[in-house]
Scaffold this motif. Structure first.
Motif, PDB file in Angstrom:
ATOM      1  N   LEU A  12      -8.758   3.006 -14.225  1.00  0.00           N
ATOM      2  CA  LEU A  12      -8.298   3.334 -12.881  1.00  0.00           C
ATOM      3  C   LEU A  12      -9.424   3.976 -12.071  1.00  0.00           C
ATOM      4  N   LEU A  13      -9.653   3.414 -10.891  1.00  0.00           N
ATOM      5  CA  LEU A  13     -10.642   3.943  -9.953  1.00  0.00           C
ATOM      6  C   LEU A  13      -9.888   4.670  -8.849  1.00  0.00           C
ATOM      7  N   TRP A  14     -10.072   6.003  -8.785  1.00  0.00           N
ATOM      8  CA  TRP A  14      -9.297   6.813  -7.835  1.00  0.00           C
ATOM      9  C   TRP A  14     -10.021   6.987  -6.510  1.00  0.00           C
ATOM     10  N   ASP A  15     -11.325   7.038  -6.528  1.00  0.00           N
ATOM     11  CA  ASP A  15     -12.094   7.202  -5.290  1.00  0.00           C
ATOM     12  C   ASP A  15     -12.330   5.828  -4.683  1.00  0.00           C
ATOM     13  N   LEU A  16     -11.281   5.264  -4.112  1.00  0.00           N
ATOM     14  CA  LEU A  16     -11.315   3.887  -3.610  1.00  0.00           C
ATOM     15  C   LEU A  16     -11.781   3.876  -2.159  1.00  0.00           C
ATOM     16  N   HIS A  17     -12.741   3.007  -1.853  1.00  0.00           N
ATOM     17  CA  HIS A  17     -13.278   2.921  -0.496  1.00  0.00           C
ATOM     18  C   HIS A  17     -12.240   2.305   0.434  1.00  0.00           C
ATOM     19  N   PRO A  18     -12.046   2.877   1.637  1.00  0.00           N
ATOM     20  CA  PRO A  18     -11.033   2.323   2.556  1.00  0.00           C
ATOM     21  C   PRO A  18     -11.306   0.890   2.978  1.00  0.00           C
ATOM     22  N   GLY A  19     -12.575   0.459   2.896  1.00  0.00           N
ATOM     23  CA  GLY A  19     -12.896  -0.898   3.311  1.00  0.00           C
ATOM     24  C   GLY A  19     -12.785  -1.943   2.221  1.00  0.00           C
ATOM     25  N   TYR A  20     -12.389  -1.545   1.022  1.00  0.00           N
ATOM     26  CA  TYR A  20     -12.267  -2.517  -0.068  1.00  0.00           C
ATOM     27  C   TYR A  20     -11.147  -3.501   0.251  1.00  0.00           C
ATOM     28  N   VAL A  21     -11.439  -4.801   0.105  1.00  0.00           N
ATOM     29  CA  VAL A  21     -10.463  -5.852   0.375  1.00  0.00           C
ATOM     30  C   VAL A  21      -9.705  -6.157  -0.907  1.00  0.00           C
ATOM     31  N   LEU A  22      -8.402  -6.041  -0.854  1.00  0.00           N
ATOM     32  CA  LEU A  22      -7.551  -6.258  -2.024  1.00  0.00           C
ATOM     33  C   LEU A  22      -7.420  -7.753  -2.305  1.00  0.00           C
ATOM     34  N   ARG A  23      -7.641  -8.113  -3.567  1.00  0.00           N
ATOM     35  CA  ARG A  23      -7.546  -9.508  -3.992  1.00  0.00           C
ATOM     36  C   ARG A  23      -6.223  -9.747  -4.709  1.00  0.00           C
ATOM     37  N   ALA A  24      -5.887 -11.002  -4.867  1.00  0.00           N
ATOM     38  CA  ALA A  24      -4.595 -11.349  -5.472  1.00  0.00           C
ATOM     39  C   ALA A  24      -4.513 -10.877  -6.912  1.00  0.00           C
ATOM     40  N   GLN A  25      -5.627 -10.914  -7.639  1.00  0.00           N
ATOM     41  CA  GLN A  25      -5.597 -10.537  -9.057  1.00  0.00           C
ATOM     42  C   GLN A  25      -5.677  -9.041  -9.281  1.00  0.00           C
ATOM     43  N   ASP A  26      -5.850  -8.267  -8.220  1.00  0.00           N
ATOM     44  CA  ASP A  26      -5.967  -6.817  -8.366  1.00  0.00           C
ATOM     45  C   ASP A  26      -4.613  -6.193  -8.699  1.00  0.00           C
ATOM     46  N   ARG A  27      -4.662  -5.091  -9.441  1.00  0.00           N
ATOM     47  CA  ARG A  27      -3.491  -4.252  -9.662  1.00  0.00           C
ATOM     48  C   ARG A  27      -3.807  -2.866  -9.122  1.00  0.00           C
ATOM     49  N   VAL A  28      -2.913  -2.354  -8.292  1.00  0.00           N
ATOM     50  CA  VAL A  28      -3.147  -1.086  -7.619  1.00  0.00           C
ATOM     51  C   VAL A  28      -2.051  -0.100  -8.008  1.00  0.00           C
ATOM     52  N   VAL A  29      -2.361   1.180  -7.845  1.00  0.00           N
ATOM     53  CA  VAL A  29      -1.384   2.248  -8.025  1.00  0.00           C
ATOM     54  C   VAL A  29      -1.021   2.770  -6.647  1.00  0.00           C
ATOM     55  N   LEU A  30       0.271   2.828  -6.374  1.00  0.00           N
ATOM     56  CA  LEU A  30       0.777   3.212  -5.069  1.00  0.00           C
ATOM     57  C   LEU A  30       1.511   4.536  -5.136  1.00  0.00           C
ATOM     58  N   ALA A  31       1.460   5.264  -4.041  1.00  0.00           N
ATOM     59  CA  ALA A  31       2.399   6.339  -3.765  1.00  0.00           C
ATOM     60  C   ALA A  31       3.287   5.837  -2.646  1.00  0.00           C
ATOM     61  N   ALA A  32       4.605   5.879  -2.848  1.00  0.00           N
ATOM     62  CA  ALA A  32       5.519   5.258  -1.892  1.00  0.00           C
ATOM     63  C   ALA A  32       6.798   6.069  -1.794  1.00  0.00           C
ATOM     64  N   THR A  33       7.451   5.940  -0.666  1.00  0.00           N
ATOM     65  CA  THR A  33       8.786   6.484  -0.517  1.00  0.00           C
ATOM     66  C   THR A  33       9.777   5.524  -1.161  1.00  0.00           C
ATOM     67  N   ARG A  34      11.010   5.979  -1.325  1.00  0.00           N
ATOM     68  CA  ARG A  34      12.018   5.110  -1.924  1.00  0.00           C
ATOM     69  C   ARG A  34      12.240   3.864  -1.081  1.00  0.00           C
ATOM     70  N   ARG A  35      12.318   4.034   0.229  1.00  0.00           N
ATOM     71  CA  ARG A  35      12.544   2.886   1.097  1.00  0.00           C
ATOM     72  C   ARG A  35      11.342   1.942   1.087  1.00  0.00           C
ATOM     73  N   GLY A  36      10.135   2.517   1.097  1.00  0.00           N
ATOM     74  CA  GLY A  36       8.955   1.672   1.093  1.00  0.00           C
ATOM     75  C   GLY A  36       8.808   0.875  -0.185  1.00  0.00           C
ATOM     76  N   LEU A  37       9.045   1.524  -1.341  1.00  0.00           N
ATOM     77  CA  LEU A  37       8.924   0.806  -2.601  1.00  0.00           C
ATOM     78  C   LEU A  37      10.014  -0.252  -2.726  1.00  0.00           C
ATOM     79  N   ALA A  38      11.214   0.053  -2.262  1.00  0.00           N
ATOM     80  CA  ALA A  38      12.277  -0.944  -2.314  1.00  0.00           C
ATOM     81  C   ALA A  38      11.918  -2.167  -1.494  1.00  0.00           C
ATOM     82  N   GLU A  39      11.260  -1.979  -0.369  1.00  0.00           N
ATOM     83  CA  GLU A  39      10.824  -3.120   0.435  1.00  0.00           C
ATOM     84  C   GLU A  39       9.772  -3.944  -0.292  1.00  0.00           C
ATOM     85  N   LEU A  40       8.811  -3.274  -0.936  1.00  0.00           N
ATOM     86  CA  LEU A  40       7.770  -4.007  -1.650  1.00  0.00           C
ATOM     87  C   LEU A  40       8.339  -4.788  -2.825  1.00  0.00           C
TER      88      LEU A  40
END
Length: 642
Positions: free
Chosen positions: A601-629
């Motif tokens: 896990l890389l925690w110091d992630l650059h804001p300009g990094y472009v997320l690719r389809a094969q990437d797996r990310v760790v999210l912080a989300a609200t209940r409503r936001g995670l339910a939408e995802l």
């Protein structure tokens, strides 16, 4: 969600699913709860009319006894409770396992859980199973068996799409990280991600000219009532602005004077555990030969040297030959000095007397060395001068897991256990952790564990009164000691916590039950393996999840900054491991392979990094936001577009 159990964990798990995740829950319990105490019913959740109303109404119409509409138009979703002597096929059918998304089997008996899991898998191959088992090896085999049964029952199904995977958990394993974090950082609000323990830390508003406290990410802005003197943490009063979850930089700058919640890794910065190993692995000489024995050997050696020097001076012989003859006399190998000069005869007699003194010394040395090597498998005593350590009371099922977690963090520990055959004693012996055998309520036991110089006390025995008595005595010896108690009854735990906090306002006190600490992990597993955990922020909840970018247009092809939706979700880490090498469950404990560092896990992630389809990310989300995802509710409006 269906929860089946016969102790407090079942009810607390149902409350966690109901209150934190907003799920509809059916609770299956035995008819008589006299063995574990009557608990208050879970209060219904009020959901105000929204875009979910149509979907929720349709779901309620399909559910037997689904819910009621309140006078204000809100939907009441109480926990549906059923009673059954055991989780038989008829009871599981009545609970609606065929239509359920997930089933938790948290009976205290492993055999009951296994039998019910086999029945449930046959009734619903797509069912997500969460099973409570203490035996790790048996749990691994059971996971493979039930997952294979699900694949056989649904031919042609993509294994990646089968989120009905089986998860075997232990309440001891799931509670251990929170208890370890309590000893280190004073909080049990932790999330485990790829071996790291993460905690939410509340920071006061920085003063003028002060730099904001660092952290992995800013999770929330606190309301002005965070530090309530009455003890109601985060209580919201009328006219007071509540916490703001996942704010953007503009909101943080505009909310000057409000505290923040930051995500930090739990680490130990105290003195390291002392190394105590045997000879051949860097051991001190004192562990093999005692001080008195070393003095005896030194005296014999000095006598032999003196006799050799006298023999050399009186006989005029070569020094080397004189020393050789002296040693022969010492071991009674030389011929009698008949006809020799008187000086030679006297020296032979004196050397023989020294040899007689050497024999018991050699025997004692052999016995002590043998005992020292056997001590590699014996219990150690706390070393002199030990300080800043954690005193762990109880090496049962819970204490054993907590001990392993503390040693993974390189925290010095001293254990206290009354039963020499307790479950965790072999682990303590293998980890070379000092253990004091005795009853913690007896005088002198905690003193032997150096509690007066300890950093924290974890009272984890199975008796509430024993834990409380030990905590009170430790407080009298060390008023500033950080204390965490394992207490079963929540009302009793609340009363103890408030009383100790009032009596010792400068010291940190926590009272926790294992079922309360374990319930979030079980609830997260029921929601799917992508859920890592939840951390409360005042009266709201933040969820942490691991998500593959593919199939989510909110992330795929976007930068980290563009994927951030304030108030809904935020990318906080990136899994750098290759897809084939990724761990399927980041929330699970890392395997015991000797590697204590969290990788991937890389925690110091650059804001300009472009997320690719094969990437797996760790999210912080609200209940409503995670339910939408996760596709569990319609997408809401993006605050940035309004």
């Amino acid at each position: 969600m269906v929860v089946c159990g016969d102790d407090a964990l079942a009810r607390r798990l149902a409350a966690e699913l109901h209150d934190v995740y907003g799920e509809r829950v059916t609770l299956l319990v035995p008819p008589s709860r006299a063995a574990w105490g009557e608990q208050p019913a879970v209060a219904p959740t009020r959901i105000r009319p929204s875009a979910l109303l149509g979907r929720m109404s349709a779901a309620l119409a399909r559910t037997e006894g689904g819910g009621e509409v309140g006078p204000s138009g809100e939907i009441l979703l109480p926990v549906r409770e059923m009673e059954a002597a055991e989780p038989s096929e008829e009871a599981l059918r009545e609970a609606g396992v065929q239509r359920a998304a997930a089933l938790a089997l948290v009976y205290d008996d492993d055999e009951t859980n296994i039998r019910a899991a086999l029945i449930a898998r046959r009734l619903n191959p797509r069912l997500r199973l969460v099973i409570r088992l203490y035996n790790r090896k048996l749990g691994q085999h059971l996971e493979e068996l039930l997952d294979q049964a699900a694949m056989v029952a649904t031919p042609g199904l993509d294994p990646a799409a089968l989120d009905a995977s089986t998860t075997v958990l232990s309440d001891a394993d799931t509670a251990a990280p929170a208890l370890a974090a309590t000893a280190v950082a004073g909080t049990s609000k932790v999330v485990q991600a790829d071996g790291l323990l993460l905690r939410a830390v509340e920071h006061s508003p920085p003063g003028r000219g002060e730099v904001p406290a660092p952290g992995l990410a800013t999770l929330a802005l606190l309301s002005s009532t965070t530090h309530d003197p009455a003890g109601a943490e985060g209580s919201e009063r009328s006219g007071v602005e509540g916490p703001l979850l996942l704010p953007d930089d503009a909101a943080v700058e505009a909310a000057a004077g409000r505290g923040t919640v930051a995500l930090e890794a739990v680490s130990y910065a105290g003195p390291p555990a002392p190394l105590r190993r045997l000879a051949g692995r860097g051991a001190p000489l004192g562990e093999i030969f005692s001080r008195r024995l070393r003095w005896a050997l030194a005296g014999v050696a000095a006598a032999v040297v003196a006799l050799a020097v006298v023999a050399w001076l009186t006989t005029g012989d070569d020094p080397l030959h004189a020393s050789y003859v002296t040693l022969l006399d010492l071991f009674a190998i030389s011929d009698p000095a008949v006809g020799e000069p008187v000086a030679r005869q006297v020296l032979q007699l004196l050397t023989g007397l020294v040899g007689l003194a050497l024999l018991p010394v050699l025997v004692a040395a052999s016995l002590e060395a043998l005992g020292a090597f056997r001590g590699a498998h014996a219990l150690l005593r706390p070393p002199r001068g030990l300080s800043g350590h954690v005193v762990l009371l109880g090496l049962g099922k819970i204490g054993t897991r907590v001990l392993a977690r503390l040693r993974e963090l390189d925290i010095p520990v001293v254990c206290v256990e009354e039963d020499p055959e307790a479950r965790g004693v072999p682990l303590a012996r293998r980890l070379r952790v000092p253990v004091v055998l005795g009853d913690v309520t007896q005088e002198g036991v905690l003193e032997a564990a150096k509690v007066h110089r300890a950093h924290a006390l974890l009272a984890l025995t199975s008796a509430d009164t024993t834990n409380l008595e030990a905590a009170l005595y430790a407080r009298s010896v060390n008023p500033d000691l950080r204390v965490a108690l394992r207490l079963y009854d929540d009302d009793f735990a609340t009363a103890v916590y408030r009383t100790l906090r009032a009596a010792h306002p400068e010291a940190l006190t926590r009272s926790r039950s294992v079922s309360t600490l374990a319930a979030p992990a079980f609830a997260g597993a029921m929601m799917g393996r992508q859920i890592l955990g939840a951390i409360p922020v005042e009266r709201k909840v933040l969820l942490f999840a691991a998500l593959v970018v593919a199939g989510h247009p909110q992330f795929e092809g976007r930068t980290v900054a563009e994927a951030f939706r304030p108030g809904a979700w935020r990318v906080i880490a990136l899994d750098t491991a290759e897809p084939a090498e990724r761990r399927p469950d980041l929330a699970a404990a890392r395997p015991d392979d000797g590697d204590r560092t969290a990788g991937g896990l890389l925690w110091d992630l650059h804001p300009g990094y472009v997320l690719r389809a094969q990437d797996r990310v760790v999210l912080a989300a609200t209940r409503r936001g995670l339910a939408e995802l996760l596709g569990r509710r319609p997408p809401g409006p993006d605050p940035r577009m309004s």
